[in-house]
Write a protein that holds these residues in place. Structure first.
Motif, PDB file in Angstrom:
ATOM      1  N   SER A   1      26.231  20.600  60.627  1.00 45.80           N
ATOM      2  CA  SER A   1      27.472  20.344  59.880  1.00 45.80           C
ATOM      3  C   SER A   1      28.687  20.332  60.811  1.00 45.80           C
ATOM      4  O   SER A   1      29.659  19.642  60.542  1.00 45.80           O
ATOM      5  CB  SER A   1      27.656  21.350  58.745  1.00 45.80           C
TER       6      SER A   1
ATOM      7  N   GLU B   1      21.462  24.345  60.759  1.00 48.27           N
ATOM      8  CA  GLU B   1      22.289  23.692  59.732  1.00 48.27           C
ATOM      9  C   GLU B   1      23.777  23.817  60.063  1.00 48.27           C
ATOM     10  O   GLU B   1      24.559  22.893  59.828  1.00 48.27           O
ATOM     11  CB  GLU B   1      21.984  24.250  58.343  1.00 48.27           C
TER      12      GLU B   1
ATOM     13  N   LYS C   1      27.998  14.692  60.662  1.00 49.72           N
ATOM     14  CA  LYS C   1      28.975  14.098  59.750  1.00 49.72           C
ATOM     15  C   LYS C   1      29.720  15.177  58.981  1.00 49.72           C
ATOM     16  O   LYS C   1      29.146  16.186  58.584  1.00 49.72           O
ATOM     17  CB  LYS C   1      28.267  13.161  58.769  1.00 49.72           C
ATOM     18  N   ASN C   2      31.012  14.931  58.765  1.00 47.02           N
ATOM     19  CA  ASN C   2      31.803  15.869  57.958  1.00 47.02           C
ATOM     20  C   ASN C   2      31.730  15.482  56.483  1.00 47.02           C
ATOM     21  O   ASN C   2      30.994  14.570  56.097  1.00 47.02           O
ATOM     22  CB  ASN C   2      33.260  15.943  58.462  1.00 47.02           C
ATOM     23  N   GLU C   3      32.539  16.157  55.670  1.00 47.94           N
ATOM     24  CA  GLU C   3      32.502  15.910  54.222  1.00 47.94           C
ATOM     25  C   GLU C   3      32.927  14.489  53.845  1.00 47.94           C
ATOM     26  O   GLU C   3      32.618  13.996  52.774  1.00 47.94           O
ATOM     27  CB  GLU C   3      33.343  16.936  53.466  1.00 47.94           C
ATOM     28  N   ASN C   4      33.635  13.808  54.748  1.00 49.59           N
ATOM     29  CA  ASN C   4      34.047  12.424  54.503  1.00 49.59           C
ATOM     30  C   ASN C   4      33.073  11.427  55.116  1.00 49.59           C
ATOM     31  O   ASN C   4      33.379  10.246  55.250  1.00 49.59           O
ATOM     32  CB  ASN C   4      35.450  12.185  55.064  1.00 49.59           C
ATOM     33  N   ASN C   5      31.910  11.925  55.555  1.00 50.27           N
ATOM     34  CA  ASN C   5      30.862  11.110  56.157  1.00 50.27           C
ATOM     35  C   ASN C   5      31.278  10.514  57.499  1.00 50.27           C
ATOM     36  O   ASN C   5      30.776   9.464  57.902  1.00 50.27           O
ATOM     37  CB  ASN C   5      30.412  10.008  55.187  1.00 50.27           C
TER      38      ASN C   5
END
Length: 181
Positions: free
Chosen positions: A145, A141, A149-153
């Motif tokens: 991460s 995992e 993709k990051n938190e902004n996809n």
């Protein structure tokens, strides 16, 4: 860029040049000519009935290229839209100059990754320590991460689960590469 640097003309060109555009894809799209050599400057000039200057003379090449674009009704905005800005070209040049040295820091995973994946890691500022930490603390995992993709996809390195799993399995079988374990 290398020639400008070699002749100490970088500052001058930086002050008068917006950037660089590759017109070949634009011309190919506009004319539909296919086949080897069909889009060479000399061939285009001849096929489009444009008065030719001496080919491979910088100024004449630019003049002929402008005539070709005009004859094909290519708007100047099409050339500007694909422009690599001067500042981006400089960044790209610096990146490419240091790439050979920096990529060696990721040699520890070259058996399970392609050169392009390691290059993308460097572009995303992912170091060997960051990879090791992501694996050590969060396993698969953590790698997903970090590399996915990051938190902004936005994909940082790869959206391929297979590539990430391959790195995970390699690291799993190579625990001796981690200092202190």
């Amino acid at each position: 860029m290398k020639a400008m640097k070699k002749t100490y003309m970088e500052k001058y060109f930086a002050s008068v040049l917006f950037g660089f555009s590759d017109t070949l894809p634009i011309i190919k799209n506009a004319n539909g000519f296919k086949g080897k050599g069909a889009n060479k400057l000399e061939t285009l000039v001849e096929n489009l009935g444009i008065e030719a200057g001496q080919a491979h003379n910088d100024i004449n090449d630019v003049i002929m290229l402008e005539k070709i674009l005009d004859k094909l009704n290519v708007p100047k905005s099409s050339v500007v839209n694909v422009c690599l800005k001067w500042s981006d070209a400089v960044k790209k040049q610096i990146f490419n100059e240091k790439l050979h040295t920096v990529i060696k820091s990721l040699d520890f995973i070259k058996e399970c990754t392609s050169y392009n994946i390691r290059k993308k890691m460097i572009e995303a500022d992912i170091t060997s320590n960051i990879i090791c930490d992501a694996y050590k603390y969060n396993g698969l995992e953590g790698l997903k991460s970090l590399l996915g993709k990051n938190e902004n996809n936005v994909v940082l390195v790869t959206k391929s689960s297979k590539v990430i799993e391959k790195i995970f399995k390699y690291l799993q079988n190579s625990k001796n590469i981690f200092s202190g374990t």
